[in-house]
Design a protein around this motif. Structure first.
Motif, short mmCIF file in Angstrom:
data_model
loop_
_atom_site.label_atom_id
_atom_site.label_comp_id
_atom_site.label_asym_id
_atom_site.label_seq_id
_atom_site.Cartn_x
_atom_site.Cartn_y
_atom_site.Cartn_z
N GLY A 15 11.77 5.25 8.28
CA GLY A 15 12.98 5.87 8.67
C GLY A 15 13.30 7.01 7.76
O GLY A 15 12.89 7.02 6.65
N ILE A 16 13.65 8.11 8.35
CA ILE A 16 13.97 9.23 7.70
C ILE A 16 15.62 9.09 7.27
O ILE A 16 16.44 9.03 8.05
CB ILE A 16 14.04 10.39 8.50
N PHE A 17 15.93 9.12 6.01
CA PHE A 17 17.36 9.26 5.70
C PHE A 17 17.60 10.81 5.08
O PHE A 17 17.17 11.22 4.33
CB PHE A 17 17.53 8.12 4.44
N SER A 18 19.08 11.12 5.67
CA SER A 18 19.39 12.42 5.14
C SER A 18 20.90 12.20 5.18
O SER A 18 21.59 11.68 5.85
CB SER A 18 19.18 13.49 5.94
N ALA A 19 21.56 12.45 3.75
CA ALA A 19 23.02 12.31 3.56
C ALA A 19 23.24 11.16 3.82
O ALA A 19 24.47 10.83 4.45
CB ALA A 19 23.75 13.43 4.32
N ASP A 20 22.85 9.95 3.25
CA ASP A 20 23.08 8.55 3.42
C ASP A 20 22.94 8.16 4.87
O ASP A 20 23.39 7.28 5.12
CB ASP A 20 24.49 8.30 2.77
N LYS A 21 22.37 8.92 5.88
CA LYS A 21 22.28 8.42 7.10
C LYS A 21 20.95 8.35 7.68
O LYS A 21 20.06 9.14 7.37
CB LYS A 21 23.01 9.05 8.12
N LEU A 22 20.59 7.31 8.45
CA LEU A 22 19.35 6.94 8.90
C LEU A 22 19.31 7.83 10.19
O LEU A 22 19.94 7.59 11.27
CB LEU A 22 19.26 5.65 9.37
N ILE A 23 18.29 9.07 10.22
CA ILE A 23 18.64 9.90 11.46
C ILE A 23 17.31 9.97 12.28
O ILE A 23 17.32 10.21 13.41
CB ILE A 23 18.73 11.43 10.84
N ARG A 24 16.16 9.13 11.93
CA ARG A 24 15.00 8.96 12.70
C ARG A 24 14.22 7.98 12.38
O ARG A 24 14.22 7.40 11.14
CB ARG A 24 14.20 10.28 12.64
N VAL A 25 13.63 7.12 13.39
CA VAL A 25 13.03 5.96 13.19
C VAL A 25 11.49 6.13 13.96
O VAL A 25 11.49 6.54 14.96
CB VAL A 25 13.49 4.68 13.63
N TYR A 26 10.50 5.67 13.08
CA TYR A 26 9.34 5.84 13.84
C TYR A 26 8.63 4.28 13.57
O TYR A 26 8.57 4.06 12.32
CB TYR A 26 8.27 7.08 13.25
N THR A 27 7.82 3.81 14.46
CA THR A 27 7.14 2.66 14.35
C THR A 27 5.62 2.77 15.01
O THR A 27 5.71 3.16 15.93
CB THR A 27 8.17 1.42 14.99
N PHE A 28 4.91 2.44 13.97
CA PHE A 28 3.37 2.71 14.52
C PHE A 28 2.36 1.66 13.98
O PHE A 28 2.63 0.96 12.90
CB PHE A 28 2.98 4.14 14.14
N ASN A 29 1.30 1.47 14.41
CA ASN A 29 0.39 0.45 14.18
C ASN A 29 -0.26 0.98 12.82
O ASN A 29 -0.43 2.05 12.64
CB ASN A 29 -0.61 0.27 15.29
N LEU A 30 -0.64 0.25 12.08
CA LEU A 30 -1.48 0.50 10.81
C LEU A 30 -2.70 1.37 11.02
O LEU A 30 -2.91 2.14 10.19
CB LEU A 30 -1.69 -0.82 9.92
N ALA A 31 -3.34 0.99 11.88
CA ALA A 31 -4.52 1.76 12.28
C ALA A 31 -4.50 3.31 12.50
O ALA A 31 -5.41 4.14 12.25
CB ALA A 31 -5.38 0.97 13.42
N VAL A 32 -3.39 3.63 13.08
CA VAL A 32 -3.21 4.90 13.30
C VAL A 32 -2.22 5.66 12.29
O VAL A 32 -1.54 6.64 12.74
CB VAL A 32 -2.58 5.37 14.89
N SER A 33 -1.97 5.15 11.13
CA SER A 33 -0.80 5.49 10.31
C SER A 33 -1.02 6.92 9.94
O SER A 33 -0.06 7.68 9.69
CB SER A 33 -1.01 4.75 9.18
N LYS A 34 -2.40 7.64 9.46
CA LYS A 34 -2.44 8.92 9.12
C LYS A 34 -1.81 9.87 10.06
O LYS A 34 -1.27 10.76 9.59
CB LYS A 34 -3.97 9.31 8.68
#
Length: 243
Positions: A15-34
């Motif tokens: 999750g991306i936090f900016s100014a104390d707010k969660l503004i975006r979430v990404y969920t992905f498999n470990l195998a494709v993390s890069k």
């Protein structure tokens, strides 16, 4: 801007936090993390800090991706300072994901008696009293783990997947497995909630984890589903340790 990473047994929730707010979430498999990290950096080049909760010791394989970009690293471990009291005796064995979920729950609902249910590979139940003290919990096999064990530890039972429609009593082997696993999980969770409520120990029940939304549809109690509770806790622990 901060990137929070919840590195689980099979996937990464970030999750991306900016100014104390969660503004975006990404969920992905470990195998494709890069490849996903490359996308995150392209989307948010302003990221300066990464805060990490790693339950399976995968971070070392990823750390250079961040160090090469001069991103500061905060990793939750047994030395992380807590903004709440914990009565857990073996603190060094407490899962970092459990710790982060507890931190997230206390941050969102201060001075509230909480039962935090994290339904993933394992199902964990963690209890926080109305003074914000973590008193302990319990750990049970998760839904997919129960299906897997029945399949791998027997010779003939098939591997099944969860479904919202399952019988109370199975008239076929597949139905019997679905009933045993899914109704068993429901009865276990509802039983724990009932015990706590009858003793007036909790005022809120929070569900998180990969199976939280699925269970929300079949649990009869009024519960809060917060899929990103661990990310919130990671962020709050970072803030407290970097005041």
């Amino acid at each position: 801007m901060l990137l929070a990473l919840d590195i689980g047994n099979t996937s990464i929730n970030s999750g991306i936090f900016s100014a104390d707010k969660l503004i975006r979430v990404y969920t992905f498999n470990l195998a494709v993390s890069k490849s996903y990290f490359d996308k995150i950096f392209n989307d948010f080049p302003q990221i300066k800090i990464v805060a990490v909760c790693d339950v399976i010791q995968q971070w070392q394989k990823m750390e250079n991706l961040f160090l090469q970009r001069n991103i500061s690293v905060f990793k939750i471990d047994t030395n992380t300072k807590l903004f709440f009291k914990s009565n857990y005796i073996t603190h060094n064995t407490l899962g970092k994901d459990r710790l982060s979920a507890i931190a997230g729950g206390i941050a969102l609902f201060p001075n509230t008696a909480l039962l935090i249910v994290d339904a993933g590979t394992a199902i964990t139940f963690d209890y926080v009293n109305d003074k914000g003290v973590f008193l302990g919990g319990r750990i049970s096999p998760g839904i997919n783990l129960r299906f897997s064990v029945l399949h791998t530890q027997t010779k003939k039972l098939p591997l099944l997947n969860k479904t919202i429609n399952f019988p109370k009593i199975g008239t076929t082997t597949n139905e019997a497995i679905l009933s045993g696993v899914l109704d068993g999980v429901v009865k276990e969770i509802e039983g724990v909630i009932t015990d706590f409520k009858q003793q007036n120990l909790i005022s809120k029940v929070i569900f998180t984890g990969g199976d939280a939304k699925f269970l929300h549809n079949i649990i009869k109690f009024n519960i809060f589903v917060l899929p990103n509770l661990v990310l919130k806790g990671i962020y709050e622990l970072y803030k407290f340790n970097n005041q």
